[in-house]
Design an enzyme around this catalytic site. Structure first.
Site, PDB file in Angstrom:
ATOM      1  N   ARG A   1      -7.611   2.315  -2.838  1.00  0.00           N
ATOM      2  CA  ARG A   1      -8.609   2.168  -1.812  1.00  0.00           C
ATOM      3  C   ARG A   1      -9.066   3.548  -1.460  1.00  0.00           C
ATOM      4  O   ARG A   1      -8.485   4.657  -1.386  1.00  0.00           O
ATOM      5  CB  ARG A   1      -8.005   1.760  -0.666  1.00  0.00           C
ATOM      6  CG  ARG A   1      -8.664   1.498   0.623  1.00  0.00           C
ATOM      7  CD  ARG A   1      -7.906   1.164   1.883  1.00  0.00           C
ATOM      8  NE  ARG A   1      -8.890   0.170   2.648  1.00  0.00           N
ATOM      9  CZ  ARG A   1      -8.785   0.110   3.991  1.00  0.00           C
ATOM     10  NH1 ARG A   1      -7.718   0.730   4.756  1.00  0.00           N
ATOM     11  NH2 ARG A   1      -9.557  -0.714   4.817  1.00  0.00           N
TER      12      ARG A   1
ATOM     13  N   GLY B   1      -9.728  -6.672   8.511  1.00  0.00           N
ATOM     14  CA  GLY B   1      -8.599  -6.185   9.081  1.00  0.00           C
ATOM     15  C   GLY B   1      -8.432  -6.908  10.413  1.00  0.00           C
ATOM     16  O   GLY B   1      -7.720  -7.804  10.512  1.00  0.00           O
TER      17      GLY B   1
ATOM     18  N   TYR C   1      -5.707  10.783   4.402  1.00  0.00           N
ATOM     19  CA  TYR C   1      -4.613  11.288   4.087  1.00  0.00           C
ATOM     20  C   TYR C   1      -4.590  12.036   2.636  1.00  0.00           C
ATOM     21  O   TYR C   1      -5.375  12.387   1.967  1.00  0.00           O
ATOM     22  CB  TYR C   1      -3.746   9.971   3.799  1.00  0.00           C
ATOM     23  CG  TYR C   1      -3.838   9.195   5.214  1.00  0.00           C
ATOM     24  CD1 TYR C   1      -2.941   9.893   6.307  1.00  0.00           C
ATOM     25  CD2 TYR C   1      -4.496   7.976   5.587  1.00  0.00           C
ATOM     26  CE1 TYR C   1      -3.369   9.291   7.510  1.00  0.00           C
ATOM     27  CE2 TYR C   1      -4.509   7.501   6.735  1.00  0.00           C
ATOM     28  CZ  TYR C   1      -3.947   8.424   7.876  1.00  0.00           C
ATOM     29  OH  TYR C   1      -3.957   7.688   9.150  1.00  0.00           O
TER      30      TYR C   1
ATOM     31  N   GLN D   1       0.897  -1.222  -0.071  1.00  0.00           N
ATOM     32  CA  GLN D   1      -0.015   0.144   0.037  1.00  0.00           C
ATOM     33  C   GLN D   1       0.904   1.246  -0.012  1.00  0.00           C
ATOM     34  O   GLN D   1       1.805   1.343   0.922  1.00  0.00           O
ATOM     35  CB  GLN D   1      -0.990  -0.012   1.204  1.00  0.00           C
ATOM     36  CG  GLN D   1      -2.209   0.945   0.945  1.00  0.00           C
ATOM     37  CD  GLN D   1      -2.808   1.390   2.063  1.00  0.00           C
ATOM     38  OE1 GLN D   1      -2.277   1.710   3.218  1.00  0.00           O
ATOM     39  NE2 GLN D   1      -4.074   1.504   2.014  1.00  0.00           N
TER      40      GLN D   1
HETATM   41  C1  PHB Z   1      -2.940   4.738  11.053  1.00  0.00           C
HETATM   42  O1  PHB Z   1      -1.877   4.535  11.145  1.00  0.00           O
HETATM   43  O2  PHB Z   1      -3.781   4.975  12.376  1.00  0.00           O
HETATM   44  C2  PHB Z   1      -3.874   4.482   9.849  1.00  0.00           C
HETATM   45  C3  PHB Z   1      -3.076   4.466   8.811  1.00  0.00           C
HETATM   46  C4  PHB Z   1      -3.696   4.196   7.674  1.00  0.00           C
HETATM   47  C5  PHB Z   1      -5.039   4.146   7.425  1.00  0.00           C
HETATM   48  C6  PHB Z   1      -5.828   4.303   8.595  1.00  0.00           C
HETATM   49  C7  PHB Z   1      -5.306   4.525   9.687  1.00  0.00           C
HETATM   50  O3  PHB Z   1      -5.926   4.120   6.289  1.00  0.00           O
END
Ligand code: PHB
Length: 372
Positions: A226, A320, A179, A98
């Site tokens: 995603r 997850g 992000y 990813q």
């Molecule tokens: C996190 O590090 O908390 C984190 C990273 C990526 C994501 C969601 C949470 O997509």
């Protein structure tokens, strides 16, 4: 009618089942954000997943926002990831990297030279960053200049080249969870007046250019993306997510992408609190435009996954926390065996405890040796 235990052709990659290990931040990278042998054991233990998606991995130093998250921009990181991909392949698995850039979800202490984090616009996130000093407010970011964007796209392309050198079967572009790429998509965080802001087409431009660059390294069928169309995770929102994400799904489908991975509802939270987006419609838009497979995620049980896959609503289901706590989740689902309870206190950071020591129904052996 397909079952989650049936094989699937994902472009030219043959997956033995439809159960995907979702990307999970575990914050156990070593010095220099280099993946470790313990990480290789952790991923190899989960190699019976149809596909493993790695934890979010920064494409460049500026892309980091949490301690001990791995990168894919240095030679040492590529070598570290090679241990992981070799171990997963030796155990019979397939693994996707990813590609991540946190944008404004960062702090000056992570940034080269202590600079401000970068973002589409200079709007601070009402979030805390976890640094070596503990939790601190995310720093005020600076808006990226238009002329800097080709360099950013190049960082993703180079990261994909590095992923290939490290032996990954696929890459996933992380455009979810507030992000950087999601910050460009949504109007709460993107107030730009150049060709990367304003209209839905403009706000989607950076994501699509990144996907194009990555798909010049891997065939488009080996690239996934995603998205989290209604998640407010990381202080993000859009005034009208349906046309935005319909455009994104159609454009990504038009690239012939391997899969579109949709987080339904709030990340790690309620699935149906926000009804503004019809996820089934997005999946259809992606496929009708030429996209290959759809992947759903967020709170799926075995029964929900079976119903979704057997009805043809989605091709793949990403799990997850269930995979985190059950390396042999596929076997357990097949047998309707009880699941291990996850230990949230060991999700982030630490060593083997709560990482490589979850029991399996039959002992796991890595290359003939008992797992560490
Ligand atoms: C996190 O590090 O908390 C984190 C990273 C990526 C994501 C969601 C949470 O997509």
């Amino acid at each position: 009618m397909s079952s989650i235990f049936d094989s699937l052709a994902l472009a030219d990659l043959s997956l033995p089942n439809r159960m995907v290990m979702a990307p999970l931040t575990r914050s156990r990278a070593g010095a220099g954000n280099v993946p470790t042998p313990l990480m290789a054991t952790y991923y190899a233990q989960r190699a019976t997943a149809g596909l493993i998606i790695s934890e979010a991995t920064q494409v460049c130093p500026e892309g980091q926002g949490y301690i001990c998250t791995p990168g894919i921009h240095s030679a040492e990181q590529v070598e570290g990831w090679r241990l992981v991909t070799d171990a997963v392949h030796a155990a019979g698995g397939r693994i996707c990297l990813q590609l991540w850039h946190v944008g404004r979800i960062s702090h000056t202490s992570f940034q080269p030279g202590g600079a401000a984090p970068v973002a589409p616009s200079a709007i601070a996130a009402d979030m805390k960053a976890y640094t070596t000093e503990g939790f601190v407010p995310c720093s005020m970011p600076r808006a990226l200049e238009t002329i800097e964007l080709p360099g950013l796209i190049e960082a993703y392309r180079q990261a994909a080249l590095n992923a290939k050198a490290a032996g990954f079967d696929m890459v996933e572009v992380h455009a979810a969870n507030g992000y950087l790429l999601d910050q460009f998509l949504r109007d709460k965080t993107n107030q730009r007046t150049d060709t990367y802001g304003g209209t839905v087409e403009n706000r989607s431009r950076l994501l699509l250019e990144v996907v194009d660059a990555v798909a010049s390294v891997y065939p488009a069928g080996r690239v996934g993306c995603r998205i989290s169309p209604v998640s407010g995770f990381n202080d993000i929102d859009d005034t009208n997510p349906l046309p935005l994400f319909t455009h994104v799904a159609q454009a990504l489908g038009g690239c012939g992408l391997g899969y579109l991975h949709i987080i339904e509802g709030q990340t790690g939270g309620p699935r149906d609190a926000d009804q503004r987006v019809d996820f089934a419609g997005l999946r259809r838009s992606f496929k009708q435009a030429g996209g290959q497979c759809t992947m759903v995620n967020n709170g799926y049980t075995k029964a929900m996954a079976e119903a979704t896959v057997s009805s043809g609503d989605a091709d793949l289901v990403a799990f997850g926390v269930p995979f985190l706590a059950n390396p042999d989740l596929v076997a357990r689902f097949k047998l309707d065996a009880p699941l291990n309870a996850p230990d949230a206190s060991t999700f982030y950071g630490g060593g083997a405890k709560g990482y490589t020591d979850y029991p399996t129904r039959t002992p796991f052996h890595m290359e003939g040796k008992p797992a560490a």
